[in-house]
Motif scaffolding. Structure first.
Motif, short mmCIF file in Angstrom:
data_model
loop_
_atom_site.label_atom_id
_atom_site.label_comp_id
_atom_site.label_asym_id
_atom_site.label_seq_id
_atom_site.Cartn_x
_atom_site.Cartn_y
_atom_site.Cartn_z
N PRO A 70 -9.43 10.84 1.02
CA PRO A 70 -8.90 11.97 0.25
C PRO A 70 -7.43 11.77 -0.11
O PRO A 70 -6.67 11.13 0.61
N VAL A 71 -7.05 12.35 -1.25
CA VAL A 71 -5.66 12.31 -1.70
C VAL A 71 -5.15 13.74 -1.73
O VAL A 71 -5.74 14.62 -2.37
N SER A 72 -4.06 14.01 -1.03
CA SER A 72 -3.51 15.37 -1.02
C SER A 72 -2.67 15.60 -2.28
O SER A 72 -2.26 14.66 -2.97
N ARG A 73 -2.42 16.86 -2.59
CA ARG A 73 -1.65 17.20 -3.80
C ARG A 73 -0.26 16.58 -3.78
O ARG A 73 0.28 16.22 -4.82
N LYS A 74 0.30 16.45 -2.59
CA LYS A 74 1.64 15.89 -2.47
C LYS A 74 1.73 14.48 -3.03
O LYS A 74 2.76 14.07 -3.58
N TYR A 75 0.63 13.71 -2.91
CA TYR A 75 0.64 12.31 -3.33
C TYR A 75 -0.18 12.06 -4.60
O TYR A 75 -0.33 10.92 -5.02
N ALA A 76 -0.72 13.14 -5.20
CA ALA A 76 -1.59 12.97 -6.37
C ALA A 76 -0.87 12.31 -7.53
O ALA A 76 -1.42 11.43 -8.20
N ASP A 77 0.35 12.73 -7.81
CA ASP A 77 1.10 12.14 -8.92
C ASP A 77 1.38 10.67 -8.68
O ASP A 77 1.30 9.85 -9.62
N GLY A 99 0.82 -1.20 0.00
CA GLY A 99 0.00 0.00 0.00
C GLY A 99 0.85 1.25 0.00
O GLY A 99 2.08 1.19 -0.12
N MET A 100 0.21 2.39 0.16
CA MET A 100 0.93 3.66 0.10
C MET A 100 0.20 4.73 0.92
O MET A 100 -1.02 4.64 1.16
N GLN A 101 0.96 5.72 1.32
CA GLN A 101 0.38 6.88 1.99
C GLN A 101 -0.15 7.82 0.92
O GLN A 101 0.55 8.13 -0.06
N VAL A 102 -1.40 8.29 1.09
CA VAL A 102 -2.01 9.16 0.09
C VAL A 102 -2.39 10.52 0.66
O VAL A 102 -2.88 11.38 -0.05
N HIS A 103 -2.17 10.68 1.94
CA HIS A 103 -2.56 11.91 2.63
C HIS A 103 -1.77 11.95 3.93
O HIS A 103 -1.28 10.92 4.39
N ARG A 104 -1.63 13.08 4.54
CA ARG A 104 -0.87 13.16 5.78
C ARG A 104 -1.53 12.36 6.90
O ARG A 104 -0.88 12.03 7.89
N SER A 105 -2.82 12.01 6.71
CA SER A 105 -3.54 11.25 7.74
C SER A 105 -4.09 9.93 7.22
O SER A 105 -4.86 9.28 7.93
N VAL A 111 -8.38 -0.47 -3.15
CA VAL A 111 -8.84 0.59 -4.04
C VAL A 111 -9.62 -0.01 -5.21
O VAL A 111 -9.14 -0.89 -5.92
N VAL A 112 -10.85 0.48 -5.40
CA VAL A 112 -11.69 0.01 -6.52
C VAL A 112 -11.92 1.12 -7.54
O VAL A 112 -12.46 0.87 -8.62
N GLY A 113 -11.52 2.32 -7.26
CA GLY A 113 -11.68 3.42 -8.19
C GLY A 113 -11.26 4.73 -7.56
O GLY A 113 -11.00 4.80 -6.36
N HIS A 114 -11.15 5.77 -8.39
CA HIS A 114 -10.83 7.08 -7.86
C HIS A 114 -11.44 8.13 -8.79
O HIS A 114 -11.68 7.90 -9.97
N SER A 115 -11.70 9.29 -8.22
CA SER A 115 -12.36 10.36 -8.97
C SER A 115 -11.97 11.70 -8.38
O SER A 115 -11.43 11.79 -7.28
N ARG A 116 -12.25 12.74 -9.17
CA ARG A 116 -11.97 14.10 -8.72
C ARG A 116 -13.28 14.82 -8.50
O ARG A 116 -14.13 14.87 -9.39
N GLU A 117 -13.46 15.35 -7.31
CA GLU A 117 -14.70 16.02 -6.95
C GLU A 117 -14.38 17.42 -6.43
O GLU A 117 -13.67 17.56 -5.43
N ASN A 118 -14.92 18.41 -7.13
CA ASN A 118 -14.64 19.81 -6.77
C ASN A 118 -13.14 20.09 -6.67
O ASN A 118 -12.68 20.76 -5.76
N GLY A 119 -12.43 19.54 -7.61
CA GLY A 119 -10.99 19.79 -7.69
C GLY A 119 -10.14 18.93 -6.77
O GLY A 119 -8.92 19.07 -6.76
N ARG A 120 -10.73 18.04 -6.01
CA ARG A 120 -9.97 17.21 -5.07
C ARG A 120 -10.06 15.75 -5.46
O ARG A 120 -11.13 15.27 -5.83
N LEU A 121 -8.95 15.06 -5.37
CA LEU A 121 -8.88 13.65 -5.75
C LEU A 121 -9.25 12.77 -4.56
O LEU A 121 -8.81 12.99 -3.43
N TRP A 122 -10.10 11.74 -4.82
CA TRP A 122 -10.56 10.81 -3.80
C TRP A 122 -10.36 9.38 -4.28
O TRP A 122 -10.50 9.10 -5.47
N LEU A 123 -10.07 8.49 -3.35
CA LEU A 123 -9.98 7.07 -3.64
C LEU A 123 -11.23 6.37 -3.10
O LEU A 123 -11.64 6.61 -1.97
N ASP A 124 -11.83 5.51 -3.92
CA ASP A 124 -12.98 4.70 -3.49
C ASP A 124 -12.48 3.32 -3.09
O ASP A 124 -11.80 2.65 -3.88
#
Length: 303
Positions: A278-285, A243-249, A257-270
């Motif tokens: 939530p996925v922070s900008r630091k880990y988005a790439d 696995g991996m860290q995707v946010h500071r928390s 992970v079964v999917g991911h999407s961007r909602e109101n400019g923010r990336l989320w993992l389903d």
């Protein structure tokens, strides 16, 4: 686990209250048999609640975790004084003799200094009351420690068996002539890292880890635990190939992970348990590199 312990404590309290009530030779004047049994049940439940609360608090102190006897001894002594105060207050409310039978109506007027001999006598009487209550209190504390002791012994045995199984599997892998398939490291270790702080192993594979102040929440498909642990430490212990860290928390397992999407400019993992992380900008790439570009763009915000 917690429900089982509460049920055991409740049963032990009920049994202790029945024994104490049955052994009382005389009932207070005007009391029915039901009143006597009810009094002892309330008294024992107050005593048990104080002991269990102090036990759980002290058990979180570094250096005392899982050391049953020292924790139980400290909790028994510390809870004795609030228990004596509670029972004295209860007896006062019910009109029972308290503090060596001294009657508050018989108190003399205070002197010019605001101190009376009776006031000093009451302090001494309270400490005598503490000593008088100590034997029953310590006996009940010992009784309530038994379930914890049995669970600790069972966990120790489970841990020993798990280590033996790992050593056996390692030996079989070493002598195998066929190249084994690459397997991920178990996500719920029993004897190392954060796993040694769990009373029982986490049920199912770990899906995600979430930081909550000084605690972390461990979530699997069928289980959820709160653990007093640093988030950065547990992320460092978890295998990179799982696995991996995707946010500071937040840390997530790849298989969760079964999917991911961007909602109101923010990336989320389903995740497959229905939660969204939530996925922070630091880990988005890193997320895009692992899972590809998000499949959908939603306008609705996620609360």
């Amino acid at each position: 686990m917690i429900r089982s312990y509460i049920a055991q404590v409740t049963f032990l309290c009920l049994a202790a209250a029945l024994l104490l009530a049955a052994s009382q030779a005389m009932r207070p004047e005007g009391w029915t048999l039901a009143s006597l049994y009810g009094y002892w049940l309330i008294r024992v439940l107050i005593e048990a609640a104080l002991f269990v609360a102090f036990f759980e608090f002290i058990d979180r102190v570094p250096g005392l975790k899982s050391r049953i006897w020292p924790v139980a001894a400290i909790a028994a002594v510390v809870s004795l004084f609030p228990f004596a105060l509670s029972i004295t207050a209860l007896d006062l409310i019910l009109g029972l003799p308290e503090l060596d039978g001294l009657n508050a109506s018989a108190l003399p007027a205070a002197s010019s200094t605001g101190t009376t001999a009776t006031g000093i006598s009451h302090i001494g009487s309270f400490f005598r009351e503490v000593v008088y209550l100590s034997d029953n209190h310590l006996a009940l504390c010992l009784l309530l420690t038994a379930p914890k002791l049995f669970v600790f012994s069972a966990n120790s045995q489970t841990g020993t068996n798990a280590v033996s199984q790992v050593q056996s599997d390692t030996a079989e892998t070493a002598i195998s002539t066929e190249k084994p398939e690459l397997q991920g490291i178990p996500l719920t270790p029993v004897d190392t890292g954060y796993g040694r702080h769990l009373e029982t192993p986490l049920e199912g594979d770990l899906l995600r880890v979430e930081a909550q102040e000084h605690y972390v929440r461990l979530v699997s498909e069928t289980d959820s635990r709160m653990l007093l642990y640093r988030f950065n430490d547990i992320v460092a212990e978890l295998p990179d190939n799982d696995g991996m860290q995707v946010h500071r928390s937040h840390w997530v397992a790849y298989e969760a992970v079964v999917g991911h999407s961007r909602e109101n400019g923010r990336l989320w993992l389903d995740l497959k348990d229905g939660s969204k992380v939530p996925v922070s900008r630091k880990y988005a790439d890193d997320v895009d590199a692992r899972f590809g570009k998000e499949a959908t763009t939603l306008k609705k915000a996620v609360n």
